[in-house]
Design an enzyme around this catalytic site. Structure first.
Site, mmCIF file in Angstrom:
data_model
loop_
_atom_site.group_PDB
_atom_site.id
_atom_site.type_symbol
_atom_site.label_atom_id
_atom_site.label_comp_id
_atom_site.label_asym_id
_atom_site.label_seq_id
_atom_site.Cartn_x
_atom_site.Cartn_y
_atom_site.Cartn_z
ATOM 1 N N ASP A 371 -3.397 -3.174 1.122
ATOM 2 C CA ASP A 371 -4.342 -2.769 0.077
ATOM 3 C C ASP A 371 -5.236 -1.627 0.562
ATOM 4 O OD1 ASP A 371 -5.523 -2.829 -2.385
ATOM 5 O OD2 ASP A 371 -6.879 -4.477 -1.921
ATOM 6 N N GLU A 374 -4.989 4.090 -0.295
ATOM 7 C CA GLU A 374 -4.837 5.435 -0.934
ATOM 8 C C GLU A 374 -5.154 6.570 0.036
ATOM 9 O OE1 GLU A 374 -6.412 2.786 -2.337
ATOM 10 O OE2 GLU A 374 -4.580 2.345 -3.433
ATOM 11 N N ASP A 445 -5.826 -2.404 -9.802
ATOM 12 C CA ASP A 445 -6.878 -3.139 -10.503
ATOM 13 C C ASP A 445 -6.902 -2.851 -11.995
ATOM 14 O OD1 ASP A 445 -7.382 -4.052 -8.022
ATOM 15 O OD2 ASP A 445 -9.245 -2.930 -7.724
HETATM 16 C C1 GLC Z 1 -8.835 -4.305 -4.304
HETATM 17 C C2 GLC Z 1 -7.481 -4.837 -4.734
HETATM 18 C C3 GLC Z 1 -7.630 -6.226 -5.329
HETATM 19 C C4 GLC Z 1 -8.307 -7.121 -4.305
HETATM 20 C C5 GLC Z 1 -9.643 -6.540 -3.883
HETATM 21 C C6 GLC Z 1 -10.293 -7.337 -2.768
HETATM 22 O O1 GLC Z 1 -9.640 -4.084 -5.400
HETATM 23 O O2 GLC Z 1 -6.847 -3.971 -5.618
HETATM 24 O O3 GLC Z 1 -6.384 -6.730 -5.703
HETATM 25 O O4 GLC Z 1 -8.480 -8.390 -4.853
HETATM 26 O O5 GLC Z 1 -9.476 -5.217 -3.421
HETATM 27 O O6 GLC Z 1 -9.509 -7.370 -1.640
#
Ligand code: GLC
Length: 723
Positions: A371, A374, A445
């Site tokens: 995660d 980017e 998201d």
């Molecule tokens: C980012 C991710 C989401 C996750 C959050 C906390 O926003 O896209 O899926 O729950 O981070 O880790």
């Protein structure tokens, strides 16, 4: 005068390289970056020259007086570069090093598809976009120029004539699909070169197959990854995770994975565990496995800057981080001040993947969710001078590595699985065009909004035509509160998306099915059962995607490229070539129009027969989804499966209740790479006049199936395999 040498047509300043019958590269100077991993197949092509006109196959190539390339197919215009340098819409600046224009044929209705995860409609004509991986949590819609992924591939359909374009450039670039300038598609880039691939084929299927080979075929998933997955930011304790698994079991809702978001970590430090809340992760994962459920844990791009935290210390000590002015570059993410591993170097990948292996093994964790790659940064964008080191060629700077960071991180994580002969379970949010060779994706998201549900099908279908077959969105929406009706319509609409995960943000209303009422649980279960019975079909599609580049979830134009009515339907998709899914995606609706393309179709549930080539009105109560089967489809199925464990599933049913037909069916262990050493079976099933035959085409894997049946609509007929 145009010269022809080694299949390259050379004009004054431009080269047109005919790589194979489907692939042409047109450039003045190649984008030389070797951080983009392409698989360029060159084969011998007969090219005939007639003065300044060249032909091969069904195509003719010539040059305009302005040195622009013109391609015709069977004398019809296919593709024309345009020499008009136009004001480009991107950042209000005209000074682009590179501008590539394609002129569209005036008065011909044009459709443009592609560019990955953008929140726009299936047909991108009339919009513009920017490739720059972006973490933006506000509610995405068709006006958003950039989302998490940069996939510079699009397909144009002008009056039934198709071509594809891939721009192999990692720098920020813009795509304008006739928004600013009527009859013109523009690619603009400040740093990229004039260098693109033109992909030829008479159908989207041919174009996508060639493109998929160019950017490398998508990873072969574990069959278990097709199971249902439950997540939330965050399940805070071992007790809570056990409870989720237990409630799934109690309500007889199929489940294969639970995800651990950032709160399982000690202070958001990657590859650590908060021992107060998860005192014994291994015992937890072992216990869950007894119930068929496995754990996936999140792994963020930013590594907490903290002296004494081994991952941080070692990365800094061995110079395996991105730097600015000779020092580790620091920005802020969830853990506060963070450094960023330099995944562009093989030593970093070697080291981090070893750490991941230890973490997975020690804690019994089965998958990694990458995660914030980017890479996201809360303290302003990365400075342009942030620098990484590439294994073979020295430095790389932020403006070039930005769009590739997610891919290289996923590549590193995948290595942790590949090294142990286990197919990677790596999910990534950020991606470049070639990332699906390492990881599967989700689309970031989204929100609990009806418009986001509506957009999910065209987003997933677009990812699929861009070589990302294993994709999905957060079921129920990530941010915002989900309602019962929205959750149910969402699970119905996305029930076949390969990555199927209900996920929501902290502080929002819980959206596990039991958070509503008994009816919700019953309908959710009904949908999951529908998916699980068709997992053999879905897995077969994922295998085809891996070997042949064919998408799993397809926009209608993929299977029906010349159907005038199927060119921009956003709320219907094909699941492989056999099933057409038409869910309700509008609040309050109990019926919808379904367009059935030419052919004969059956309602999956009632077997009602329809002649296609027309629209029908379909009533769909809250517990119903529209699902149609193309006549003659054979659907491989399971029955009564709660978790995907091939050792426990011993029956395979070929459902041939939708007319006589035949199919091939692939089987392997679903987990390792042994299939690459021929450990797989390929079956051939034929149903004709109530006679059924099942034969092996290939038989090098010891099957788990003990019984094979043909289902004729009324009963199961046991099959013997004839050699
Ligand atoms: C980012 C991710 C989401 C996750 C959050 C906390 O926003 O896209 O899926 O729950 O981070 O880790």
């Amino acid at each position: 005068m145009i010269k022809l040498k080694d299949q390259v047509l050379l004009s004054e300043d431009k080269s047109v390289e005919i790589l194979n019958e489907h692939l042409i590269r047109i450039y003045t100077k190649k984008n030389s970056s070797n951080v983009i991993r392409l698989n360029i197949n060159k084969s011998n092509i007969d090219i005939t020259q007639n003065e300044n006109q060249f032909s091969f196959g069904n195509y003719e190539i010539s040059f305009s007086n302005d040195n622009e390339v013109i391609i015709t197919t069977n004398k019809h215009p296919l593709f024309t570069e345009s020499c008009t340098r136009v004001k480009s819409p991107f950042e209000g600046d005209t000074k682009y090093k590179t501008q590539i224009n394609f002129s569209l044929i005036p008065e011909v209705k044009t459709y443009v598809y592609g560019l990955g995860d953008k929140a726009a409609f299936l047909n991108r004509y009339g919009y513009n976009f920017i490739s720059w991986n972006t973490d933006d949590p506000t509610p995405h819609n068709e006006q958003y120029k950039s989302l998490y992924k940069s996939i510079n591939f699009f397909i144009v359909n002008e009056g039934g004539i198709y071509y594809g374009v891939f721009y192999p450039c990692a720098f920020k670039c813009g795509f304008d699909f006739a928004k600013e300038n009527k009859d013109l598609i523009t690619i603009a880039s400040k740093q990229g070169e004039y260098d693109y691939f033109l992909i030829l084929g008479s159908t989207p299927a041919e174009i996508i197959k060639e493109y998929s080979s160019l950017v490398n075929r998508p990873v072969l998933p574990r069959i278990k990854m097709l199971g249902n997955q439950q997540s939330r930011w965050s399940y805070y304790s071992e007790k809570e995770v056990r409870k989720i698994s237990q409630l799934y079991k109690q309500y007889k809702l199929p489940l294969d994975y639970i995800h651990l978001d950032i709160d399982h970590m000690d202070n958001f430090k990657n590859l650590t565990i908060d021992k107060t809340r998860f005192p014994n992760m291994k015992a937890l994962s072992d216990d869950l496995k007894k119930d068929g459920v496995e754990l996936v844990s999140i792994f963020d791009a930013g590594v907490k800057l903290e002296i004494g935290y081994p991952l941080c210390d070692n990365l800094i000590k061995d110079k395996m981080v991105l730097t600015l002015n000779g020092k580790p570059y620091v920005n802020t993410v969830w853990p506060g001040d963070s450094i960023f591993p330099n995944y562009f170097h093989s030593e970093t990948r070697e080291y981090v993947s070893s750490e991941i292996i230890s973490f997975l093994e020690k804690n019994g964790i089965s998958g990694i969710w990458c995660d914030m790659n980017e890479p996201a940064s809360f303290n302003g964008p990365f400075d342009d001078n942030v620098k990484g080191k590439v294994t073979t060629y020295g430095n790389i700077y932020h403006n070039e590595f930005h769009n590739l960071y997610g891919e290289y991180m996923a590549r590193c994580v995948a290595k942790a699985f590949n090294r142990r002969n286990i197919r990677p379970f790596v999910i990534t949010r950020a991606a470049f065009a070639s990332t699906s060779q390492y990881a599967v994706c989700w689309n970031g998201d989204n929100q609990s909004l009806w418009s986001h549900l509506e957009n999910s099908l065209s987003q997933i279908a677009t990812m699929n035509i861009c070589n990302f077959p294993f994709d999905g969105v957060d079921i129920g929406g990530f941010n915002g509160d989900c309602s019962k009706e929205l959750l149910l319509r969402w699970i119905e609409a996305n029930i076949f998306s390969p990555f199927l995960r209900n996920h929501s943000a902290y502080g929002t209303k819980g959206q596990e099915p039991w958070k509503f009422d008994e009816e919700t649980i019953n309908i959710y279960r009904k949908m999951l059962n529908l998916r699980y019975e068709l997992i053999p079909y879905l897995y077969d599609l994922c295998v085809r995607a891996h070997f042949f580049g064919t998408p799993v979830i397809r926009p209608l134009f993929y299977d029906f490229p010349f159907d005038e009515n199927g060119k921009e339907i956003n709320d219907e998709v094909m699941i492989g070539e056999c099933l057409l899914l038409a869910p309700i995606v509008k609040q309050g609706a109990k019926s919808r129009i379904v367009y059935l393309p030419d052919g004969v179709w059956y309602n999956y549930f009632t077997h009602e027969k329809y002649d296609g080539g027309r629209e029908i009105i379909l009533r769909l109560n809250l517990d119903e989804v529209g699902l149609f089967v193309k006549e003659g489809s054979i659907l491989p199925k399971w029955r009564n499966v709660q978790h995907i464990d091939l050792n426990k599933i011993d029956e395979l049913i070929f459902d041939c209740s939708y007319g006589d037909g035949e199919t091939r069916f692939y089987e392997d262990d679903g987990t390792t790479f042994n299939c690459n050493s021929s450990e797989y079976n390929l079956y051939h099933f034929v149903a004709k006049d109530k006679q059924y035959t099942l034969t092996y085409k290939f038989n090098y894997y010891k099957s788990n199936y003990k019984h094979f049946y043909a289902f004729d609509g009324e009963r199961n007929v046991e099959l013997l395999i004839t050699k």
